[in-house]
Each structure stands twice: as C-alpha cells, then as structure tokens.
Write an enzyme that holds these catalytic residues in place. Structure first.
Site, PDB file in Angstrom:
ATOM      1  N   ASP A   5      -3.709  -4.822   1.014  1.00 55.35           N
ATOM      2  CA  ASP A   5      -3.989  -4.236   2.314  1.00 55.35           C
ATOM      3  C   ASP A   5      -5.367  -4.727   2.712  1.00 55.35           C
ATOM      4  O   ASP A   5      -6.374  -4.247   2.203  1.00 55.35           O
ATOM      5  CB  ASP A   5      -3.938  -2.709   2.210  1.00 55.35           C
ATOM      6  CG  ASP A   5      -4.345  -2.019   3.502  1.00 55.35           C
ATOM      7  OD1 ASP A   5      -4.631  -2.721   4.491  1.00 55.35           O
ATOM      8  OD2 ASP A   5      -4.391  -0.775   3.510  1.00 55.35           O
ATOM      9  N   ASP A  59      -1.260  -6.171   6.069  1.00 51.05           N
ATOM     10  CA  ASP A  59      -0.949  -6.392   4.652  1.00 51.05           C
ATOM     11  C   ASP A  59      -0.523  -7.844   4.484  1.00 51.05           C
ATOM     12  O   ASP A  59       0.361  -8.323   5.202  1.00 51.05           O
ATOM     13  CB  ASP A  59       0.171  -5.458   4.204  1.00 51.05           C
ATOM     14  CG  ASP A  59      -0.177  -3.996   4.453  1.00 51.05           C
ATOM     15  OD1 ASP A  59      -0.776  -3.384   3.554  1.00 51.05           O
ATOM     16  OD2 ASP A  59       0.138  -3.483   5.541  1.00 51.05           O
ATOM     17  N   GLU A  74      -3.964   1.751  -2.913  1.00 48.18           N
ATOM     18  CA  GLU A  74      -4.084   3.197  -2.674  1.00 48.18           C
ATOM     19  C   GLU A  74      -3.175   3.998  -3.616  1.00 48.18           C
ATOM     20  O   GLU A  74      -2.429   4.866  -3.189  1.00 48.18           O
ATOM     21  CB  GLU A  74      -3.790   3.543  -1.213  1.00 48.18           C
ATOM     22  CG  GLU A  74      -4.988   3.322  -0.299  1.00 48.18           C
ATOM     23  CD  GLU A  74      -4.931   4.153   0.968  1.00 48.18           C
ATOM     24  OE1 GLU A  74      -5.581   5.205   0.995  1.00 48.18           O
ATOM     25  OE2 GLU A  74      -4.241   3.742   1.921  1.00 48.18           O
ATOM     26  N   ASN A 116      -6.641  -4.545   5.739  1.00 45.26           N
ATOM     27  CA  ASN A 116      -7.200  -3.750   6.836  1.00 45.26           C
ATOM     28  C   ASN A 116      -7.762  -4.626   7.950  1.00 45.26           C
ATOM     29  O   ASN A 116      -8.745  -4.264   8.610  1.00 45.26           O
ATOM     30  CB  ASN A 116      -8.264  -2.768   6.316  1.00 45.26           C
ATOM     31  CG  ASN A 116      -7.658  -1.419   5.950  1.00 45.26           C
ATOM     32  OD1 ASN A 116      -6.874  -0.860   6.706  1.00 45.26           O
ATOM     33  ND2 ASN A 116      -7.996  -0.910   4.780  1.00 45.26           N
ATOM     34  N   ASN A 140       0.873  -1.166   0.000  1.00 47.60           N
ATOM     35  CA  ASN A 140       0.000   0.000   0.000  1.00 47.60           C
ATOM     36  C   ASN A 140       0.915   1.222   0.000  1.00 47.60           C
ATOM     37  O   ASN A 140       1.532   1.549   1.011  1.00 47.60           O
ATOM     38  CB  ASN A 140      -0.919   0.004   1.232  1.00 47.60           C
ATOM     39  CG  ASN A 140      -1.827   1.218   1.266  1.00 47.60           C
ATOM     40  OD1 ASN A 140      -1.461   2.314   0.849  1.00 47.60           O
ATOM     41  ND2 ASN A 140      -3.029   1.045   1.792  1.00 47.60           N
TER      42      ASN A 140
END
Length: 257
Positions: free
Chosen positions: A147, A217, A34, A149, A7
């Site tokens: 990623d 990640d 991102e 999260n 990311n």
C-alpha cells in the site's frame, strides 16, 4: 510465480476472508499490510495449515507488514536499518523467495497536506529510495509490493481535480513516488492495463458502489521481473461482501526464469 499484495486492514478482523482467498487464489507469495498485531499474535498456525510460511514485522494496533510464501523466505530483514524516526513503526519487511527479492511496504498515509505526518511521509519515501540504493540491485529480480498511499497518475483516481491537493495525490507525493520508481521499477499492473482502475475505496459515501476509488496498491518490479510478467490484475471482488478491507488485492504473475 504468482505474487500478490493486500492491505487487509487488520488480520484479526479479516482472517477468515484472507484464508478463503488464499485457498482460492493460491498465490506463491503474498505481501500483507496493516496486519495490526504484534508478531506473537499473528495467526502463524492458521497460515501454516494453508501451506504458507510467515515472515511478519508487527506492532500492536497499528501498521504491520508480512510476507507469506509457499517456500520459506530467506535473508529476512525488518525495517530500513537506518535508525530513522519510524524505528518503532512496522512498515517494511524484505525477504528472498525463489531467487526474487520481495519487499512488503506500508507507506505512511500523510494525514493532511502540510502536517507533520505529511512531512514524515515525504521523508519516509526519500529514505526508501536511499534504502533501495544501499540494499538492493536494480539489475536483479526485485518486487516492491504494498500500500503505497499514492495514486501515480490521473487515470488512477476517480476524480483527479477533487483529489489533487490531498496526501494521496499531491504533486509532491507523486514526485516522491517517481523517485522511488526511478530506482529501476516498472508498474506491473500498467504492463497489461491502460484503462482507469482502482484498488482502494473509502468505507464512507458509498464509494465502492459508485466506484469512487484510487489505485494506491502496487507491485513495482525491476526489469528482470518485468520481462517475465505475463499478467496482472486487481481482485475487485474481495472488496465486496461482509466486512471487507477497504483495499482489494493486487496480483501479478511471472513466468519461470
């Protein structure tokens, strides 16, 4: 075959760092999240100069995912194709590189527990499992990278009690991630490391120097790839220095089939 995920928290802001890292590490495949640019604004030429082909699914300012590969990705698909609520959110891209199906995914953060964004995150993860069931085969080489999260276990969080009731470590999101993993995935990093380790550190509160991080990640691989996985690591040094992303790259290496 060396596969990485990172990311980058804006490809524009991190371009020089990303290029220097690519030159140094020479991964065969890199999944980015991102990127925060539309497709036309992605630095295709710069990546091409480094020997990488680009498959990018982007949007302005937010989200954005990419697969960089030394050989062109085939059968590239953007999104889950199910007409879900995030039809305008660039969160998932898939392609096949040298016989391995690669998925670069940017899971929703979730905002706060109980919020609309949190419900969206849980629903998105459920949709991802259905997408895998409909579009992929667990017996074939497949890597789900990105990623997520979500920190799967206590050892993936610097202070489990502090993070327990948050969108990155709640019981609900870990159950949702386990449903995704149960498709037939193995956590490539945990094949080689049992100790606590992190891939993300907040920019605030001196989180990185204090090592107050989370491992959110991941590179999840099917058994066909897990059997070939010879190494996995987190490139923690990339969180250091000038203008780093708040995430470090994660890499996994695989022997030839």
């Amino acid at each position: 075959m060396l596969i990485a995920t990172w990311n980058v928290n804006s490809i524009r802001a991190r371009l020089d760092r990303v290029c220097a890292w690519l030159e140094s590490r020479q991964p065969d495949v890199v999944c980015l999240q991102e990127t925060k640019v539309e497709d036309a604004a992605f630095p295709h030429e710069r990546m091409g100069d480094l020997g990488y082909h680009v498959a990018h699914y982007g949007q302005r300012t937010y989200n954005g995912v990419a697969i960089l590969s030394k050989t062109p990705a085939e059968d590239v698909r953007c999104g889950m194709g199910d007409g879900g609520e995030d039809i305008e959110q660039a969160r998932l891209i898939a392609g096949t590189v040298n016989g391995v199906r690669i998925i670069s995914a940017y899971f929703p953060n979730g905002g706060e527990i109980g919020s609309e964004k949190y419900r969206f995150k849980l629903a998105w993860m459920g949709r991802l499992r259905r997408y895998l069931d409909a579009s992929c085969k667990a017996e074939l080489p497949l890597a789900l990278c990105g990623d997520f999260n979500v920190a799967p276990e206590d050892r993936d969080v610097h202070d489990p009690a502090l993070w327990r009731n948050t969108v990155l470590f709640s019981d609900e999101v870990r159950v949702a991630l386990e449903s995704v993993r149960a498709f037939g995935f193995v956590d490539a990093y945990r094949l080689h490391h049992a100790e606590p380790a992190f891939s993300w550190w907040d920019y605030r509160q001196l989180a990185f120097p204090k090592n107050m991080g989370l491992r959110i990640d991941h590179i999840f691989v099917t058994q066909a790839l897990a059997a070939r996985c010879t190494d996995a690591r987190i490139d923690r040094d990339e969180r250091k220095g000038k203008q780093p992303s708040d995430h470090a790259p994660v890499l996994a290496e695989f022997a030839p089939a």
